[in-house]
Scaffold this motif. Structure first.
Motif, PDB file in Angstrom:
ATOM      1  N   SER A   1     -13.695 -39.146  15.809  1.00 48.29           N
ATOM      2  CA  SER A   1     -12.339 -38.752  16.203  1.00 48.29           C
ATOM      3  C   SER A   1     -12.009 -39.327  17.585  1.00 48.29           C
ATOM      4  CB  SER A   1     -12.247 -37.228  16.321  1.00 48.29           C
ATOM      5  OG  SER A   1     -12.456 -36.627  15.089  1.00 48.29           O
TER       6      SER A   1
ATOM      7  N   TYR B   1      -5.701 -35.930  22.329  1.00 48.17           N
ATOM      8  CA  TYR B   1      -5.784 -34.470  22.207  1.00 48.17           C
ATOM      9  C   TYR B   1      -5.209 -33.730  23.409  1.00 48.17           C
ATOM     10  CZ  TYR B   1      -9.090 -35.949  18.661  1.00 48.17           C
ATOM     11  OH  TYR B   1      -9.672 -36.570  17.599  1.00 48.17           O
TER      12      TYR B   1
ATOM     13  N   VAL C   1      -7.018 -28.005  18.344  1.00 49.69           N
ATOM     14  CA  VAL C   1      -7.932 -28.880  17.586  1.00 49.69           C
ATOM     15  C   VAL C   1      -9.306 -28.215  17.489  1.00 49.69           C
ATOM     16  CG1 VAL C   1      -9.172 -31.094  17.681  1.00 49.69           C
ATOM     17  CG2 VAL C   1      -6.706 -31.016  18.152  1.00 49.69           C
TER      18      VAL C   1
ATOM     19  N   GLU D   1      -9.719 -35.589  13.493  1.00 49.61           N
ATOM     20  CA  GLU D   1     -10.223 -34.477  14.309  1.00 49.61           C
ATOM     21  C   GLU D   1     -11.471 -33.898  13.651  1.00 49.61           C
ATOM     22  OE1 GLU D   1      -6.507 -32.019  14.051  1.00 49.61           O
ATOM     23  OE2 GLU D   1      -7.920 -30.491  13.333  1.00 49.61           O
TER      24      GLU D   1
END
Ligand code: ZN
Length: 258
Positions: free
Chosen positions: A204, A14, A21, A218
């Motif tokens: 995730s 990420y 996100v 996510e």
């Protein structure tokens, strides 16, 4: 409001777009997220995220796959975070993972027992990772886990094991794997566990459910887990959503409006 009770938001997956996100999670109705650690560094990262974002909470601890890499001072540092940081709501993720041969099972057990001691000392729930290690996990909980409460994340136990764990006070997290068409046992167990002990999670960036399987997972996708559980149990997804969120707030001791 949905509660993704297990998402590794600090993961490098990420780094390029973390704010986006989290925005998608917010837009999808994910009001709470629990970020579990795997070692000292990720414990610090979870705490950092939880400090900066409303609705994100941290679990700190040492994952069984990291049990062989613990450095002097790591456990003390984790204890301090758990004691001093209001955003830390659990010890996790900790447990046993026998899928791989390393680290040695005795090393994993030693750290797991130490993490259970920490959770008991600090009166925090524990977030358990049990992969292909049901027998030893249960034996350790029976021996060292008196008075302990917590969650089995990505639960893969049998109904028989479930019955014993319910008596001990545990909750059960289900991930995107329950959506996979061939996950017969997970579907069966997820449809029979008492609703008031059920949690939903994404794990995730791993375990992405259909229709996104094969891509990065996510928190926004936790709704696919809620939808599958609703389908399996013949319930409204709104009911599954509110009940699993209430369960998560309850087990992690999080106030409803923050
Ligand atoms: Zn995890």
């Amino acid at each position: 409001m949905l509660f993704d009770t297990h998402c590794h938001l600090y993961d490098a997956a990420y780094d390029a777009d973390r704010p986006a996100v989290l925005e998608r999670a917010c837009a999808a109705g994910i009001g709470r997220m629990l970020c579990p650690a795997t070692d000292r560094q990720s414990s610090e990262a979870c705490v950092e995220l939880a400090r900066h974002y409303d609705g994100i909470y941290a679990a700190v601890g040492i994952h069984p796959q990291e049990a062989g890499r613990v450095q002097p001072g790591d456990i003390e540092a984790i204890r301090r975070m758990a004691e001093q940081e209001p955003a830390v709501v659990a010890i996790g993720e900790v447990g046993l993972d026998y899928h791989y041969d390393t680290p040695a099972r005795d090393t994993q057990k030693e750290i797991f027992i130490e993490m259970i001691g920490l959770a008991r000392d600090l009166d925090l729930p524990i977030d358990i990772h049990d992969r292909e290690a049901h027998g030893d996990t249960m034996e350790i909980l029976r021996r060292y886990g008196k008075g302990l409460r917590g969650v089995f994340h990505c639960y893969s136990g049998s109904l028989e094991m479930t019955t014993e764990l319910i008596r001990m006070g545990f909750y059960f997290g289900f991930t995107g794997t329950v959506v996979f068409p061939n996950s017969k046992r997970a579907k069966q167990v997820a449809s029979r566990i008492p609703m008031e002990r059920l949690l939903i999670e994404t794990d995730s960036p791993y375990l992405t459910p259909p229709p996104y399987r094969g891509r990065r997972n996510e928190p926004a996708y936790v709704r696919y887990v809620a939808e599958e559980i609703a389908r399996l149990r013949g319930l409204d997804v709104e009911y599954v959503t509110s009940q699993t969120t209430a369960n998560g707030l309850q087990v992690f001791g999080i106030a409803e409006d923050v």
